[in-house]
Write an enzyme that holds these catalytic residues in place. Structure first.
Site, short mmCIF file in Angstrom:
data_model
loop_
_atom_site.label_atom_id
_atom_site.label_comp_id
_atom_site.label_asym_id
_atom_site.label_seq_id
_atom_site.Cartn_x
_atom_site.Cartn_y
_atom_site.Cartn_z
N CYS A 5 88.36 -16.30 -47.54
CA CYS A 5 88.42 -17.76 -47.47
C CYS A 5 89.84 -18.24 -47.74
O CYS A 5 90.62 -17.59 -48.41
CB CYS A 5 87.42 -18.41 -48.43
SG CYS A 5 87.87 -18.45 -50.16
N CYS A 38 86.70 -14.10 -52.43
CA CYS A 38 86.59 -15.50 -52.01
C CYS A 38 86.66 -16.38 -53.24
O CYS A 38 87.04 -15.92 -54.31
CB CYS A 38 85.32 -15.74 -51.18
SG CYS A 38 83.79 -15.64 -52.08
N CYS A 89 95.13 -16.21 -54.57
CA CYS A 89 95.04 -14.78 -54.89
C CYS A 89 96.43 -14.19 -55.08
O CYS A 89 97.38 -14.58 -54.37
CB CYS A 89 94.33 -14.06 -53.75
SG CYS A 89 94.25 -12.27 -53.97
#
Length: 145
Positions: free
Chosen positions: A85, A11, A92
């Site tokens: 999230c 996250c 990412c």
């Protein structure tokens, strides 16, 4: 040699959702999986309300600590990457070194309980709801893995 499959929950701050997911998976299936968590922009500490709501279900995450993505990226073979999230999903890496396939990358967007507003009790209710949503999602995921 440990044959557990490593599951990384990712996250933004690694202070609430991913920490709760790590603790839940360890409690639910720690014999099969090695849960890990990290954040794109790791906070200094776990959110105290996350610790509190996990204690309510007899899971102690107080010994865990926020970690940055660099703790694992390129250093640890990850069997499953679970992004919890939307902000982390946007930033990412799409391909994780060592991740077997894109099918082993999951996106489970949960509300950020740390952003909850209202009274202390209302904020606590949001943390509880998110904890329970993560648990429900993990129950289904464990069945398939």
């Amino acid at each position: 040699m440990d044959k557990k499959q490593k599951v990384l929950f990712l996250c933004t701050g690694n202070s609430a959702r991913s920490q709760m997911a790590e603790g839940l998976l360890r409690d639910m299936a720690g014999d099969r999986f090695e849960p890990l968590s990290a954040g794109m922009e790791a906070r200094d500490e776990i959110h105290p309300v996350a610790v509190q709501v996990m204690q309510e279900v007899d899971i102690d995450i107080s010994g865990q600590h926020p970690k940055g993505l660099e703790e694992y990226l390129g250093k640890t073979f990850i069997h499953y990457l679970i992004v919890v999230c939307s902000k982390a999903n946007e930033t990412c890496p799409r391909i994780w070194p060592g991740l077997l396939s894109e099918e082993n990358r999951f996106y489970w967007p949960f509300d950020d309980p740390a952003e909850a507003t209202g009274t202390d009790e209302e904020k606590l209710d949001v943390f509880r709801r998110v904890r329970d949503e993560i648990r429900e999602k993990l129950v289904e995921w464990i069945k398939d893995h």
